[in-house]
Write an enzyme that holds these catalytic residues in place. Structure first.
Site: not given
Length: 306
Positions: A221, A269
């Site tokens: 993250r 991502h």
């Protein structure tokens, strides 16, 4: 049995159709305000309104491994939160991390730059024993990454909140052993869940503990990383660079310095994407187990945050 589906930022219909095929006896519908009460919800970034309107859900299935965003919502205490165990993500993550490690170790970025200038030049081979790789997080994804790195004969260390064992791996656990773990690593791979305890864990203090010439790979993250600290340590020469797949703001803003930094590789991502068919099969299997009173894997411990 009724299932409601709410997948923000993606189409609900393929998930609905897949669940109908996997659970033909169930009623499966895309969520809408005022929808009938459901037994289960299959979600990604759902609005609070869904949870407020569906207080009798037995289980909420998150179509991803990370549940940090879901835990920010108000959810009844007796509702099970269930994350995906793997569903095809671990092999993707292993591919991504091994590619990033090998690209750095073999200096393929330098070869690419030289090829762009039509330069034919060799670089002195490096000793992989000088590039111990540390993996933060030894869950399903972390263990698959470790296993894959071992296939390339890199020395591998592992760190987790609680003790783990893994053949051929130096394992560390808990906050007290984190400094020693970092000092034993030259390449650092972050696969931790995002919790209040792990937020900002990749800060100057911890990154500076890596061996000189350290390299950072963040596939967990964006909030794990203190961005300015990383930039400063690279520019100061302590870190050789980074491969970053996750960011505090996504999409990464066009003016962000990560885009332009020559020692930072950016990907959108994409290290481990949710594979719909595999995920639907896993969710359907778990719902059938719950309906017959059997235990399931992947139930989230809200106190731990994963």
């Amino acid at each position: 049995m009724r299932i409601t589906v709410c997948c923000t930022d993606m189409k609900n219909e393929p998930w609905v159709d897949g669940l109908v095929r996997a659970l033909p006896a169930a009623t499966v519908e895309a969520w809408r305000p005022g929808a009938p009460q459901a037994d289960y919800a299959v979600v990604w970034a759902p609005p609070q309104a869904l949870l407020d309107e569906q207080p009798r859900l037995r289980g909420i299935f998150n179509i991803g491994a990370g549940v940090d965003a879901l835990l920010k919502l108000r959810i009844p205490a007796d509702t099970l939160l269930v994350r995906l165990d793997d569903a095809g993500m671990s092999v993707q993550m292993a591919e991504f991390v091994c590619h990033a490690v090998i690209r750095h170790f073999r200096e393929f970025d330098a070869y690419e730059a030289e090829a762009a200038q039509a330069r034919w030049a060799f670089r002195k081979p490096r000793n992989r024993l000088d590039f111990p790789v540390g993996v933060l997080g030894m869950g399903v994804l972390g263990r698959r990454v470790i296993q894959s790195l071992q296939a390339f004969d890199f020395p591998v260390r592992g760190w987790s909140r609680t003790p783990h064992e893994f053949a051929g791996v130096e394992c560390y656990a808990g906050a007290a052993q984190l400094p020693e773990f970092l000092a034993r690593c030259r390449v650092l791979v972050n696969l931790l869940p995002l919790t209040p305890e792990t937020e900002n864990i990749l800060d100057r203090r911890n990154l500076a503990r890596l061996q000189p010439g350290g390299y950072v790979i963040n596939v967990a993250r964006g909030a794990h990383l203190v961005e300015q600290d990383l930039l400063e340590l690279i520019d100061e020469g302590h870190l050789a660079g980074a491969a970053l797949d996750v960011f505090r703001t996504e999409p990464l803003p066009a003016g962000h310095p990560f885009w332009r930094h020559p020692k930072i590789t950016v990907t959108p991502h994409t290290s481990a994407r949710t594979l719909r068919d595999e995920s639907i099969a896993q969710i359907a299997r778990k719902i059938r187990a719950l309906e017959t009173g059997e235990p399931i894997a992947g139930v989230v411990d809200r106190n731990q945050g994963y």
